[in-house]
Design an enzyme around this catalytic site. Structure first.
Site, PDB file in Angstrom:
ATOM      1  N   TYR A 135      71.510  24.845  40.418  1.00 51.93           N
ATOM      2  CA  TYR A 135      72.630  25.731  39.794  1.00 51.93           C
ATOM      3  C   TYR A 135      72.445  25.496  38.210  1.00 51.93           C
ATOM      4  O   TYR A 135      71.973  24.598  37.511  1.00 51.93           O
ATOM      5  CB  TYR A 135      73.699  24.568  39.975  1.00 51.93           C
ATOM      6  CG  TYR A 135      75.193  25.000  39.456  1.00 51.93           C
ATOM      7  CD1 TYR A 135      75.524  25.491  38.161  1.00 51.93           C
ATOM      8  CD2 TYR A 135      76.179  25.221  40.433  1.00 51.93           C
ATOM      9  CE1 TYR A 135      76.654  25.973  37.757  1.00 51.93           C
ATOM     10  CE2 TYR A 135      77.296  25.644  39.992  1.00 51.93           C
ATOM     11  CZ  TYR A 135      77.707  25.903  38.811  1.00 51.93           C
ATOM     12  OH  TYR A 135      79.038  26.272  38.450  1.00 51.93           O
ATOM     13  N   CYS A 136      72.383  26.951  37.691  1.00 49.46           N
ATOM     14  CA  CYS A 136      72.073  27.349  36.332  1.00 49.46           C
ATOM     15  C   CYS A 136      70.847  26.729  35.721  1.00 49.46           C
ATOM     16  O   CYS A 136      70.017  27.047  36.438  1.00 49.46           O
ATOM     17  CB  CYS A 136      73.291  26.767  35.437  1.00 49.46           C
ATOM     18  SG  CYS A 136      73.420  27.227  33.644  1.00 49.46           S
ATOM     19  N   ILE A 137      70.818  25.758  34.887  1.00 48.45           N
ATOM     20  CA  ILE A 137      69.310  25.306  34.267  1.00 48.45           C
ATOM     21  C   ILE A 137      68.788  24.568  35.539  1.00 48.45           C
ATOM     22  O   ILE A 137      67.454  24.548  35.696  1.00 48.45           O
ATOM     23  CB  ILE A 137      69.527  24.724  33.292  1.00 48.45           C
ATOM     24  CG1 ILE A 137      68.277  24.398  32.355  1.00 48.45           C
ATOM     25  CG2 ILE A 137      70.234  23.187  33.438  1.00 48.45           C
ATOM     26  CD1 ILE A 137      68.337  23.762  31.034  1.00 48.45           C
TER      27      ILE A 137
END
Length: 320
Positions: A135-137
């Site tokens: 998720y994301c980074i």
């Protein structure tokens, strides 16, 4: 009174701080910590079905925010939903860095995060592989980890990989480009040199400016002009529950992604003695982009499907 309270506290109150609390009405899906090291706690959630799927899921959220974005209230908990579908779910909860962690590297995040977690999950479940979700980074780290494993060769603990609103190609970063120029990153690095970490307030201020109508001016009108109490909104509570960034790892990340965009250049990034190339990643890839995401534009989230060598699928969601 609302304005005076915020001036004295040095911050804008976006949400009723007493409306939520992890363990009370957020992050209440039953589970336990099955592994702890200097960077993570690995949570395994209690199954609710008589049988579970053979291959477990590992969720890697961003360390820019707290893990319970995936486990909010019971009515909107992604973790609870997946457990109810018969999946064995593990989630990484990242340590909130302080000055003692300023020398932690991005390679340390890879070794103590997904690699260590995958080894523990395989031992606990007996499954030879794990399906990771970044998720994301956390997805950026996952992509680097898959490329590192491909470069190193040998045993592959990860099977099908999912990327949720995650960037690998930083050529198009949307509105965050306003804060990611050379001068801005120089300023961030000077702040981190003074403290040993990037304070959560700097990160929060940047994200709030990207959504100033929703996260700043709506609160100014509601709290100060109309004199109403701050809203009780779980997502805003999570957004306000910020974390710090370890100096060395965060500086490396900013310069190799936002500044130089090295991840899409074969061999330009070296992690733990291995030069990585996303083109060598052969796992099947499922990517999700959100139309209204201000951090990861939807038309950038799908680039992972072009950069890797496995079969791919991309979903464009209507909200984010």
């Amino acid at each position: 009174r609302n304005l005076r309270r915020d001036v004295e506290a040095g911050r804008l109150t976006m949400v009723d701080p007493d409306a939520f609390a992890p363990g009370r009405n957020l992050a209440v899906t039953p589970g336990k910590v099955v592994l702890r090291n200097r960077l993570i706690e690995l949570i395994q959630y209690t199954p609710t079905t008589a049988q579970v799927h053979q291959v477990p899921l590992l969720f890697m959220p961003p360390w820019i925010n707290k893990f319970y974005i995936l486990d909010m209230q019971p009515k909107n908990s992604f973790v609870r939903y997946m457990v109810e579908q018969g999946f064995t779910v593990f989630v990484v909860s990242w340590k909130n860095p302080d000055a003692s962690m300023e020398d932690i590297t991005f390679g340390d995040y890879m070794r103590d995060g997904p690699l260590t977690a995958a080894a523990a999950i395989r031992e606990i479940t007996g499954s030879p592989t794990v399906n990771p979700v970044g998720y994301c980074i956390g997805g950026t780290l996952l992509a680097m980890t898959l490329a590192w494993l491909a470069a190193k060769g040998g045993e592959q603990p990860f099977a099908t990989a999912t990327f949720m609103v995650s960037l690998q190609d930083f050529a198009h970063v949307g509105e965050t480009s306003l804060f990611m120029g050379e001068s801005s990153i120089d300023f961030i690095e000077r702040q981190m040199m003074e403290r040993g970490y990037l304070d959560s307030r700097e990160m929060s201020a940047m994200f709030s400016l990207l959504r100033s109508n929703d996260l700043i001016w709506a609160n100014v009108v509601n709290n100060y002009l109309m004199g109403n109490p701050p809203p009780a909104f779980d997502l805003l509570y999570w957004n306000s529950d910020g974390t710090r960034m370890a100096r060395t790892a965060h500086s490396w990340y900013l310069r190799n992604t936002y500044v130089e965009n090295n991840l899409i250049k074969p061999g330009h990034i070296k992690l733990v003695d291995e030069a990585i190339d996303l083109g060598r990643v052969e796992q099947d890839i499922y990517a999700v982009g959100a139309e209204k995401d201000h951090i990861v534009p939807w038309d950038a989230a799908w680039r992972i499907t072009q950069l890797t060598g496995g079969r791919v699928r991309f979903v464009r969601a209507s909200s984010g």
